[in-house]
Design an enzyme around this catalytic site. Structure first.
Site, short mmCIF file in Angstrom:
data_model
loop_
_atom_site.label_atom_id
_atom_site.label_comp_id
_atom_site.label_asym_id
_atom_site.label_seq_id
_atom_site.Cartn_x
_atom_site.Cartn_y
_atom_site.Cartn_z
N ASP A 2 0.88 -1.17 0.00
CA ASP A 2 0.00 0.00 0.00
C ASP A 2 0.92 1.22 0.00
OD1 ASP A 2 -2.04 -1.79 0.26
OD2 ASP A 2 -2.65 -1.20 2.28
N ASP B 109 -13.24 -3.36 -1.17
CA ASP B 109 -12.97 -3.10 0.25
C ASP B 109 -14.26 -3.23 1.05
OD1 ASP B 109 -10.29 -2.24 -0.43
OD2 ASP B 109 -11.18 -0.37 -1.13
#
Ligand code: 1PR
Length: 525
Positions: A224, A379
């Site tokens: 990330d 998500d």
């Protein structure tokens, strides 16, 4: 000098990088004459068969290619570069004539397994060939395809591979070799194959025919990435998506360095997620492009990049399409792109009307680059309900009860890095993404992210059961046992982790070591 046929449809950078890495100079074809004057021609096909043949015709490359092949000069085709050699393919609706150098056709996988086949599989070597000089026959290579070739004449078959059934995974006819798998994305073994091709090695192995090859479960390291408050691009990691600790963005390392480390440790793929892509436009300042370029020069496994892939108008009113953003990523070394927030908005519209517009980023990018190149990163987070019928969303019965003892939950899709919940569940969403042309689901889970408490197997099974494309299980890995558990309890094709790798709590090798007697995996050698 290697001549590389780039017809402009995708990521040839990986192939250029791999050839340069093994010490070759690469010249890109700019005219039909460049094909005829080539000594060693490499043709890495990308995208779809119809689009490829259309462009080859437009550029007047078809006749020179046929002449080149008929002169028995050295040729290496990769993926669609293999399909191009055949007479026809059922991939395109319109009839496009292939080069016809090999008699036979290209057909879609007709299997119970997920399609596309994405991952590392083996080869049964069917004849002596210098291409496999110094191989043992046990190695795995990276495959990503929905269609495969069917040569009429067995003597052209160099290898076969098993995926539901046995199919031809490479051919050799004189000096013409073509592979379904990607040597440029197959780590050290792939580089060795390219070297054998370049050096025209003599065969030093007996004919090998192993029993059956098996596709490996993939282990993926995920980075990330975002800028910290000083403006430095860092790999960060959240706890349930909160990446700040005492006010600062957690800094767990530099993207390029970490990616190289995971490649060396045996990660089967590397994923970069530009986690603030929803608010920063990736083409405005280009740090991720630079990260990709640098990483792909030394990392020879598939690279996925996500974050900010959507249509966008910049502050000067200039419009960019999602396809342009994706194309820039592919040109810079990405093999797959992943779409997050935009996919949720696309599916909401699609479910309202039931109409595929053909204009959404999922549809457009998968049409140009093939659906295997389009990953959807979702998500979701749990919403608990008391009764199954309390909501119209797809609800599951859960063993992990809610705060008030609820036995049911649904998985709410979110956008903007988990900041905004939508009226859409992850199961309905995933199915719709497949219908729109996505090739793979990266299934995160906000409740589990960064907790080290194991994957959400209930979510993963629920999604896996409604799609036929591969599913990457993500979020929550805290130990080697968690990887074994997710592959035991679900049919996920891959498992992804971030925190435990970045913090060096568990190296990738340890995961593979733990799995090796339980499921099929790829070992580096
Ligand atoms: O919406 O298309 O711009 O894409 C943004 C992308 O960034 C999405 O793929 C989204 O998942 C990701 N993202 C956005 N915010 C965050 C955040 O953490 N604040 N990261 C974020 C998502 C999830 C995983 C993570 C696993 C494994 N990260 O990829 O790496 O949960 O973690 P673990 O092993 O440590 O538990 P768009």
């Amino acid at each position: 000098m290697i001549t590389l046929l780039d017809y402009g449809a995708g990521n040839v950078r990986s192939v250029v990088n791999a050839l340069e890495y093994i010490g070759e100079k690469v010249k890109i074809v700019n005219s039909p004459d460049d094909i005829l004057s080539a000594e060693k021609l490499v043709f890495p096909g990308v995208g779809s068969f119809g689009n490829m043949i259309k462009i080859l015709n437009e550029k007047n490359y078809v006749d020179p290619l046929r002449d080149y092949l008929n002169e028995n000069k050295q040729f290496l085709g990769i993926c669609l570069g293999l399909h191009a050699l055949f007479e026809k393919s059922e991939e395109s609706n319109e009839i496009y004539e292939g080069l016809g150098f090999i008699k036979g056709s290209v057909t879609k996988f007709n299997v119970d397994h997920s399609v596309p086949q994405i991952g590392w599989n083996g080869v049964n070597i069917k004849k002596k060939s210098g291409f496999f000089s110094n191989f043992r026959g046990q190695e795995k290579f990276y495959f990503v395809h929905s269609y495969h070739v069917n040569p009429i004449d067995d003597k052209d078959v160099l290898t076969t591979t098993n995926y539901g059934y046995e199919y031809t995974s490479s051919i050799e006819k004189g000096n013409v070799i073509a592979t379904q798998f990607h040597p440029e994305k197959s780590g050290e073994n792939g580089l060795k194959l390219l070297k054998n091709f370049v050096e025209q090695k003599e065969s030093n192995i007996p004919e090998i025919s192993t029993d059956k090859t098996r596709i490996a479960k993939r282990i993926i390291a995920c980075l990330d990435v975002r800028s910290n408050d000083n403006g430095d691009l860092v790999v960060t990691k959240g706890d349930q998506y909160d990446v700040r600790e005492e006010g600062d963005v957690r800094n767990l390392g530099k993207p390029v360095e970490l990616a190289e480390r995971y490649y060396k440790e045996g990660s089967d793929e590397i994923t970069f997620l530009n986690i603030t892509g929803f608010r920063d436009f990736p083409l405005e300042d280009m740090p991720m492009i630079d990260v990709l370029k640098k990483t792909s020069a030394n990392v020879f496994v598939p690279l996925t990049i996500g974050g900010g892939i959507r249509d966008f108008t910049d502050k000067n009113g200039k419009k960019y399409t999602a396809l342009e953003v994706a194309s820039e990523y592919f040109r810079s070394g990405a093999d797959k792109i992943s779409i997050g927030s935009d996919a949720v908005l696309i599916v909401e519209e699609y479910l309202k009307t039931g109409i595929k517009t053909g204009k959404s980023s999922i549809e457009v990018i998968s049409k140009v680059y093939g659906n295997q190149a389009v990953v959807i990163s979702v998500d979701p987070k749990r919403v608990y309900v008391k009764e199954k019928n309390e909501t119209a969303h797809v609800v599951i019965k859960t063993d992990q009860k809610g705060p008030s003892g609820e036995e049911y939950c649904w998985y709410q899709c979110t956008i903007k890095g988990g900041r905004e919940g939508r009226e859409l569940d992850a199961i309905t969403f995933s199915k719709a993404c497949e219908e729109l042309g996505a090739g793979e689901i990266l299934l995160n889970c906000i409740d589990k992210d960064g907790t080290n408490s194991g994957f959400d197997c209930e979510l993963i099974s629920a999604v896996r059961n409604v799609v036929t494309i591969p599913v990457i299980a993500s979020s929550g890995a805290g130990s080697v046992e968690h990887f074994a558990e997710v592959f035991e309890k679900t049919d996920a094709e891959a498992a992804l982790a971030a925190g435990i790798f970045h913090r060096r709590e568990v190296p990738v090798e340890a995961v593979k070591d733990h799995l090796k007697d339980k499921v099929e995996i790829r070992t580096k050698s």
